[in-house]
Write a protein that holds these residues in place. Structure first.
Motif, PDB file in Angstrom:
ATOM      1  N   LEU A 188      24.167  63.848  41.017  1.00 39.30           N
ATOM      2  CA  LEU A 188      23.801  62.832  42.003  1.00 39.30           C
ATOM      3  C   LEU A 188      24.261  61.453  41.539  1.00 39.30           C
ATOM      4  O   LEU A 188      24.743  60.643  42.323  1.00 39.30           O
ATOM      5  N   GLN A 189      24.131  61.206  40.217  1.00 39.90           N
ATOM      6  CA  GLN A 189      24.550  59.906  39.683  1.00 39.90           C
ATOM      7  C   GLN A 189      26.045  59.689  39.879  1.00 39.90           C
ATOM      8  O   GLN A 189      26.484  58.607  40.260  1.00 39.90           O
ATOM      9  N   GLY A 190      26.812  60.744  39.620  1.00 35.02           N
ATOM     10  CA  GLY A 190      28.257  60.659  39.804  1.00 35.02           C
ATOM     11  C   GLY A 190      28.608  60.406  41.263  1.00 35.02           C
ATOM     12  O   GLY A 190      29.507  59.631  41.586  1.00 35.02           O
ATOM     13  N   LEU A 191      27.855  61.066  42.129  1.00 36.88           N
ATOM     14  CA  LEU A 191      28.082  60.945  43.571  1.00 36.88           C
ATOM     15  C   LEU A 191      27.828  59.508  44.036  1.00 36.88           C
ATOM     16  O   LEU A 191      28.577  58.958  44.842  1.00 36.88           O
ATOM     17  N   VAL A 192      26.763  58.910  43.504  1.00 37.71           N
ATOM     18  CA  VAL A 192      26.444  57.525  43.864  1.00 37.71           C
ATOM     19  C   VAL A 192      27.560  56.585  43.393  1.00 37.71           C
ATOM     20  O   VAL A 192      28.003  55.713  44.132  1.00 37.71           O
ATOM     21  N   LEU A 193      28.046  56.825  42.177  1.00 37.52           N
ATOM     22  CA  LEU A 193      29.125  56.002  41.635  1.00 37.52           C
ATOM     23  C   LEU A 193      30.359  56.088  42.535  1.00 37.52           C
ATOM     24  O   LEU A 193      30.973  55.082  42.889  1.00 37.52           O
ATOM     25  N   PHE A 194      30.687  57.318  42.915  1.00 40.91           N
ATOM     26  CA  PHE A 194      31.818  57.537  43.815  1.00 40.91           C
ATOM     27  C   PHE A 194      31.585  56.799  45.134  1.00 40.91           C
ATOM     28  O   PHE A 194      32.492  56.157  45.682  1.00 40.91           O
ATOM     29  N   GLY A 195      30.344  56.877  45.625  1.00 37.68           N
ATOM     30  CA  GLY A 195      29.996  56.213  46.881  1.00 37.68           C
ATOM     31  C   GLY A 195      30.195  54.705  46.813  1.00 37.68           C
ATOM     32  O   GLY A 195      30.626  54.092  47.788  1.00 37.68           O
ATOM     33  N   LEU A 196      29.911  54.111  45.657  1.00 37.69           N
ATOM     34  CA  LEU A 196      30.071  52.665  45.509  1.00 37.69           C
ATOM     35  C   LEU A 196      31.546  52.271  45.611  1.00 37.69           C
ATOM     36  O   LEU A 196      31.893  51.283  46.252  1.00 37.69           O
ATOM     37  N   TYR A 197      32.406  53.068  44.977  1.00 38.43           N
ATOM     38  CA  TYR A 197      33.847  52.805  45.071  1.00 38.43           C
ATOM     39  C   TYR A 197      34.304  52.921  46.514  1.00 38.43           C
ATOM     40  O   TYR A 197      35.053  52.101  47.017  1.00 38.43           O
ATOM     41  N   LEU A 198      33.803  53.979  47.168  1.00 35.61           N
ATOM     42  CA  LEU A 198      34.177  54.233  48.555  1.00 35.61           C
ATOM     43  C   LEU A 198      33.732  53.076  49.453  1.00 35.61           C
ATOM     44  O   LEU A 198      34.458  52.612  50.328  1.00 35.61           O
ATOM     45  N   LEU A 199      32.514  52.601  49.202  1.00 36.93           N
ATOM     46  CA  LEU A 199      31.960  51.495  49.977  1.00 36.93           C
ATOM     47  C   LEU A 199      32.873  50.267  49.878  1.00 36.93           C
ATOM     48  O   LEU A 199      33.142  49.597  50.870  1.00 36.93           O
ATOM     49  N   GLY A 200      33.351  50.004  48.654  1.00 35.81           N
ATOM     50  CA  GLY A 200      34.260  48.882  48.445  1.00 35.81           C
ATOM     51  C   GLY A 200      35.535  49.045  49.250  1.00 35.81           C
ATOM     52  O   GLY A 200      35.998  48.118  49.916  1.00 35.81           O
ATOM     53  N   ILE A 201      36.093  50.259  49.224  1.00 37.46           N
ATOM     54  CA  ILE A 201      37.343  50.524  49.945  1.00 37.46           C
ATOM     55  C   ILE A 201      37.143  50.358  51.449  1.00 37.46           C
ATOM     56  O   ILE A 201      37.938  49.709  52.133  1.00 37.46           O
ATOM     57  N   ILE A 202      36.026  50.923  51.945  1.00 41.46           N
ATOM     58  CA  ILE A 202      35.754  50.842  53.387  1.00 41.46           C
ATOM     59  C   ILE A 202      35.637  49.385  53.827  1.00 41.46           C
ATOM     60  O   ILE A 202      36.203  48.976  54.842  1.00 41.46           O
ATOM     61  N   PHE A 203      34.935  48.583  53.024  1.00 47.36           N
ATOM     62  CA  PHE A 203      34.771  47.185  53.407  1.00 47.36           C
ATOM     63  C   PHE A 203      36.061  46.388  53.243  1.00 47.36           C
ATOM     64  O   PHE A 203      36.291  45.436  53.983  1.00 47.36           O
ATOM     65  N   ALA A 204      36.888  46.786  52.285  1.00 44.38           N
ATOM     66  CA  ALA A 204      38.181  46.117  52.143  1.00 44.38           C
ATOM     67  C   ALA A 204      38.992  46.336  53.421  1.00 44.38           C
ATOM     68  O   ALA A 204      39.533  45.390  54.001  1.00 44.38           O
ATOM     69  N   LEU A 205      39.046  47.581  53.897  1.00 42.62           N
ATOM     70  CA  LEU A 205      39.830  47.882  55.093  1.00 42.62           C
ATOM     71  C   LEU A 205      39.204  47.256  56.338  1.00 42.62           C
ATOM     72  O   LEU A 205      39.897  46.705  57.191  1.00 42.62           O
ATOM     73  N   GLY A 206      37.873  47.331  56.427  1.00 41.22           N
ATOM     74  CA  GLY A 206      37.182  46.775  57.587  1.00 41.22           C
ATOM     75  C   GLY A 206      37.388  45.273  57.691  1.00 41.22           C
ATOM     76  O   GLY A 206      37.670  44.744  58.771  1.00 41.22           O
ATOM     77  N   THR A 207      37.273  44.591  56.552  1.00 42.34           N
ATOM     78  CA  THR A 207      37.461  43.139  56.548  1.00 42.34           C
ATOM     79  C   THR A 207      38.905  42.798  56.891  1.00 42.34           C
ATOM     80  O   THR A 207      39.171  41.827  57.608  1.00 42.34           O
ATOM     81  N   ALA A 208      39.828  43.612  56.384  1.00 37.49           N
ATOM     82  CA  ALA A 208      41.245  43.387  56.693  1.00 37.49           C
ATOM     83  C   ALA A 208      41.463  43.444  58.202  1.00 37.49           C
ATOM     84  O   ALA A 208      42.152  42.611  58.780  1.00 37.49           O
ATOM     85  N   LEU A 209      40.816  44.422  58.822  1.00 34.59           N
ATOM     86  CA  LEU A 209      40.935  44.594  60.275  1.00 34.59           C
ATOM     87  C   LEU A 209      40.455  43.346  61.004  1.00 34.59           C
ATOM     88  O   LEU A 209      41.090  42.859  61.942  1.00 34.59           O
ATOM     89  N   LEU A 210      39.330  42.821  60.541  1.00 31.64           N
ATOM     90  CA  LEU A 210      38.751  41.629  61.145  1.00 31.64           C
ATOM     91  C   LEU A 210      39.675  40.420  60.950  1.00 31.64           C
ATOM     92  O   LEU A 210      39.939  39.657  61.873  1.00 31.64           O
ATOM     93  N   LEU A 211      40.186  40.290  59.719  1.00 34.16           N
ATOM     94  CA  LEU A 211      41.058  39.152  59.404  1.00 34.16           C
ATOM     95  C   LEU A 211      42.352  39.219  60.206  1.00 34.16           C
ATOM     96  O   LEU A 211      42.915  38.193  60.574  1.00 34.16           O
ATOM     97  N   LYS A 212      42.802  40.447  60.461  1.00 35.21           N
ATOM     98  CA  LYS A 212      44.026  40.637  61.246  1.00 35.21           C
ATOM     99  C   LYS A 212      43.902  39.926  62.596  1.00 35.21           C
ATOM    100  O   LYS A 212      44.844  39.333  63.095  1.00 35.21           O
ATOM    101  N   LEU A 213      42.685  39.996  63.159  1.00 39.48           N
ATOM    102  CA  LEU A 213      42.471  39.374  64.457  1.00 39.48           C
ATOM    103  C   LEU A 213      42.290  37.861  64.339  1.00 39.48           C
ATOM    104  O   LEU A 213      42.572  37.120  65.275  1.00 39.48           O
ATOM    105  N   LEU A 214      41.799  37.408  63.185  1.00 42.45           N
ATOM    106  CA  LEU A 214      41.452  35.987  63.040  1.00 42.45           C
ATOM    107  C   LEU A 214      42.576  35.118  62.487  1.00 42.45           C
ATOM    108  O   LEU A 214      42.735  33.975  62.892  1.00 42.45           O
TER     109      LEU A 214
END
Lengths: 646, 81
Positions: free
Chosen positions: A396-422
């Motif tokens: 479970l600990q490993g899974l959470v760690l993986f999730g944190l990396y994933l969260l960063g990636i998702i927000f990087a792409l999501g923010t990029a999408l937003l910035l693309k429009l702005l």
């Protein structure tokens, strides 16, 4: 004499530069822009000359930042980088197209040396280049052949530099092309030049090559399944090195600095200066150098992939995936590098020629979880996430760690999408690029790149990290005069009197910190962070993270008065688990821990990164914006997580 | 038949390994860059492989491999060689 090195991309220009100048290179920027400028010196019979490497471009007509620099320097004789002479590197296997830019420089009247590089490959391809004919058409130029990959041609180049012709010359095509403004005029000029070059029939056996090995390999490496599989496998290997094997030199460096710090504490006379040295400066420098192995390993692999020609295939297969987010195939390398450290990552965004795509890449890169976050993640995960295995195997600990990396990636792409429009675009972006032939990487070139990147990290980012460490150290070491009173009160308590000397020392340190300036600041901001589940002690640790995120761990260790030795981590976790708040509940509950984890994924807590973003974007606007939006996202999501879990 | 022979396509729509000749380049901001990369009228060019999702596309011209996005290839008009 100031000599400039020009040429198309992928002509082995930097190999020529390395061959001519050796290790004595200075890396900097062209004035006012973030385009790499490398300087070195060469010695000929006539004396010492300064050699400047310009970015690889296809002509002086400017579309990208790189081309803009070339255009500005060549168009302004008063520019500090305006050359007295030019060395032009051409790919002999690709002569005609390479001669376009050469013919422009020739017509500008510079004393010029044409280096036909990769001569061996031209011969392998069966190309018969008519050197006499070439010389007849460019009578004022010197022409030499070279094969820089095996260090061939250095003497010829150096000798030829002393015999360059200056003065008026007949233009190959025309003298006035620099003034052409419109797309149509520029296109026509280049087109005419190319037609003229081709009509010379310089390359006798200019047969059409058939699909070669390169193409067969490309069909696999860019395949919709194998292509991504191979790229993923390569990433896996790189990350294995960065996260597992790098810990060996990192632990060593860490150990040496702890050792150095305690050694100087024991041997220097007690006083302000030695305190500054042992508690501020040495740990600060150690905190910078500890990341060197990861950065060196990462850039070793990136340079290896780039040298081999594979990296441009990665750009090729990733471009379509990145584009919907306002990014570019070339954004992949900066984002990946940011997993080690955002600083070299942001700097490698220079390869993206389109300003908007480059800016978005820079702005979202710090969302990628860097290695300074790992100590924070590990501490908090082992603190609040139970050590259980899902289905008996999946931690479970490993899974959470993986999730944190994933969260960063998702927000990087999501923010990029937003910035693309702005973000408004300055110039239309394009992808158009050459896919160079595959080559065996040259280890010297790889070595140069690694050396350069590490140097930039240590000196540019390093000085900021050290400076912030010292400021934070001062704020944590000094306090208002009320501190002495608090210390006296502590000394009169029973628990203090009966404690061991070591324990007394730890209690002293804890109190001195909580009553220091930074401690007061932490208490002052407690109401603001209370909704996230943090108390003022966590506040102090958050503030100290601005030097580098991993300082969070060390600050907590000091606040909770656990000494600084090898068992610190274990003792700190035990101590944190016992910690109770005013209501008698565990301070580091699942809610607070999870909220902190999310906060660390998102918050822009790295001054060095902000300074690098300022440098790379030439304005404070973007780093401040980044600090703002990352802060807001961090605060809101930490708030949400805490309120949901509490 | 004569009509068909002169009908032109743009570079993004040719099939793999089909050798074509460049007929014209649209006049816009990318035209100077395409020209500098060697894409000029009369040159022979063929698509040799595509990225997943069919974009970008790699072309061979004069022994070089050049990668172009579809929207960039659309600026190049070609005819059968």
């Amino acid at each position: 004499m100031k000599i400039a090195l020009f040429g198309n991309p992928n002509t082995g220009k930097s190999t020529i530069f390395n061959m001519l100048t050796g290790l004595r290179q200075q890396v900097g920027n062209f004035p006012g822009v973030t385009v790499d400028k490398k300087k070195g010196s060469i010695k000929t019979a006539q004396g010492q000359h300064q050699l400047t490497d310009f970015p690889g471009t296809y002509s002086i007509f400017a579309r990208s930042l790189d081309e803009q620099v070339v255009k500005e320097v060549l168009g302004n004789p008063l520019h500090p980088d305006y050359p007295d002479a030019i060395i032009y590197v051409a790919d002999a296997a690709n002569l005609e197209r390479n001669l376009l830019f050469f013919s422009q420089l020739y017509d500008l009247g510079f004393p010029i040396l044409l280096v036909l590089n990769m001569w061996d490959r031209a011969q392998q391809k069966g190309l018969d280049i008519q050197l006499d004919l070439l010389q007849n058409n460019f009578p004022a130029a010197a022409v030499v052949t070279a094969n820089a990959r095996v260090s061939l041609g250095k003497d010829r180049i150096i000798k030829a530099l002393d015999q360059l012709q200056s003065g008026a010359r007949t233009a190959f095509h025309d003298h006035d092309f620099q003034t052409l403004q419109t797309d149509a005029e520029q296109t026509r000029n280049s087109d005419d030049r190319l037609q003229k070059i081709r009509s010379l029939q310089l390359v006798a056996a200019a047969k059409h090559k058939t699909a070669n090995q390169s193409t067969r390999l490309d069909r696999i490496l860019t395949h919709r399944i194998y292509g991504y599989l191979i790229f993923s496998a390569i990433l896996l290997i790189i990350f294995q090195f960065i996260f597992s094997f790098a810990s060996i030199p990192m632990d060593f460096i860490d150990g040496q600095f702890v050792h150095l710090s305690s050694w100087s504490a024991a041997h220097l006379p007690d006083g302000l200066l030695s305190k500054l040295l042992t508690q501020g400066l040495i740990p600060g420098i150690g905190g910078v150098l500890v990341f060197v192995p990861q950065i060196a390993i990462l850039f070793f692999f990136i340079a290896l992939l780039e040298e081999s020609g594979y990296l441009s295939r990665v750009v090729f297969i990733m471009d379509r995936l990145m584009r919907p987010f306002g990014l570019n195939g070339k954004s992949v390398v900066p984002l990946l590098s940011s997993v080690a450290c955002a600083i070299p990552g942001i700097m490698s965004a220079r390869t993206i020629s389109d300003w908007k795509e480059r800016l978005i890449t820079i702005l979202v890169a710090p969302f990628m979880s860097c290695s300074a976050r790992i100590p924070v993640y590990t501490l908090l995960i082992s603190l609040v996430i139970p050590k259980i295995y899902i289905g008996g195997i999946l931690s479970l600990q490993g899974l959470v760690l993986f999730g944190l990396y994933l969260l960063g990636i998702i927000f990087a792409l999501g923010t990029a999408l937003l910035l693309k429009l702005l973000v408004k675009s300055r110039t239309p972006g394009f992808h158009l690029m050459e896919l160079p032939d595959y080559k065996t990487p040259r280890l010297t070139n790889v070595g140069f790149t690694v050396f350069e990147k590490v140097k930039v990290f240590v000196f540019d980012a390093g000085k900021i990290i050290v400076a912030i460490s010292i400021i934070l150290w001062a704020l944590a070491t000094y306090g208002p005069s009320s501190r002495q009173q608090a210390l006296d009160n502590l000394h009169q308590t029973q628990s203090y009197t009966f404690a061991t000397t070591a324990k007394q020392q730890e209690l002293d340190n804890a109190l001195l910190l909580s009553e220091s300036y930074i401690g007061h600041f932490g208490k002052w901001m407690e109401p603001a962070i209370a909704p996230l589940g943090y108390d003022w002690k966590i506040g102090i640790a958050l503030l100290s993270s601005f030097a580098a995120r991993e300082v969070f761990v060390g600050s907590l260790a000091t606040i909770y008065a656990v000494g600084d030795d090898s068992s610190t981590q274990k003792r700190l976790i035990e101590k944190l688990k016992e910690e109770k708040n005013d209501h008698g509940q565990t301070t580091y509950s699942l809610a607070t821990g999870a909220s902190l984890l999310v906060f660390y994924v998102f918050a822009m807590q790295c001054m060095a990164t902000l300074a690098v973003v300022k440098r790379e974007t030439n304005s404070w606007k973007w780093p401040l914006l980044q600090l703002g939006f990352m802060g807001v996202i961090a605060y809101l999501s930490a708030f949400l997580v805490y309120q949901l879990l509490v | 038949m004569g009509l068909l022979l002169h009908m032109s396509q743009t570079l993004d729509s040719i099939s793999l390994n089909e050798l074509v000749e460049i007929a014209a380049i649209a006049n816009n901001a990318i035209a100077p860059k395409l020209t500098e990369m060697g894409l000029t009228k009369g040159q022979k060019i063929k698509a040799i492989f595509k990225a997943p999702f069919g974009d970008p596309i790699a072309y061979e011209i004069n022994g070089n491999i050049i990668s172009m996005r579809k929207e960039e290839a659309m600026q190049v008009e070609v005819q059968m060689a």
